[in-house]
Design a protein around this motif. Structure first.
Motif, short mmCIF file in Angstrom:
data_model
loop_
_atom_site.label_atom_id
_atom_site.label_comp_id
_atom_site.label_asym_id
_atom_site.label_seq_id
_atom_site.Cartn_x
_atom_site.Cartn_y
_atom_site.Cartn_z
N TYR A 61 0.83 -1.20 0.00
CA TYR A 61 0.00 0.00 0.00
C TYR A 61 0.87 1.25 0.00
N GLN A 63 0.28 5.47 0.12
CA GLN A 63 -0.70 6.53 0.35
C GLN A 63 -0.90 7.35 -0.93
N GLY A 64 -2.17 7.54 -1.31
CA GLY A 64 -2.50 8.38 -2.47
C GLY A 64 -2.47 7.66 -3.79
#
Length: 142
Positions: A61, A63-64
């Protein structure tokens, strides 16, 4: 490119969304060690499998960034690496197969011995061994 494992674990512990998979793995390990019922141990193994899969997805993962699903709406440059997701999909399939095989083996054990408790299985196995020895001695004397 070599990774420093201690640095990776230090980073992993600093991110709050890594706690859920670590918690699931810890519960699974505790279940395998503490439970005497084979079905409960199989469920604990499933918890460990789920925790590891969530941990791998968490590592991928960013972020964004978007999930790597191509469409007209999502720009190509904002995708995360699809490799962890592909690995987890494979791991899910393998995990389901392992749990299915484990459940089938538990059914066979229950049909043969009438229990899934480890202590009762040990006693039943000892009785069966003693019965086989007695039967063998009876065959030799006859």
């Amino acid at each position: 490119m070599l990774y420093d494992l201690s640095e990776m674990f230090r980073e992993a512990l600093s991110v709050p969304y890594y706690y859920l998979p670590l918690f699931l793995v810890a519960i699974g390990i505790y279940g395998i060690v503490s439970q005497k019922n084979l079905f409960k141990q199989l469920v604990s193994l499933g918890l460990i499998d789920t925790g590891v899969n969530i941990f791998i997805i968490s590592l991928g993962y960013i972020q964004g960034m978007e999930a790597p699903i191509y469409s007209a709406v999502t720009p190509v440059a904002k995708f995360v690496d699809p490799l962890p997701q592909a690995l987890v999909l494979t791991a899910i399939v393998i995990g389901v197969g392992i749990l299915g095989l484990g459940a089938a083996l538990l059914i066979k054990v229950h049909e043969r011995y009438g229990t899934l408790e480890l202590d009762e299985l040990r006693i039943a196995k000892e009785r069966q061994s003693q019965q086989e020895i007695t039967d063998d001695e009876g065959d030799v004397g006859a």
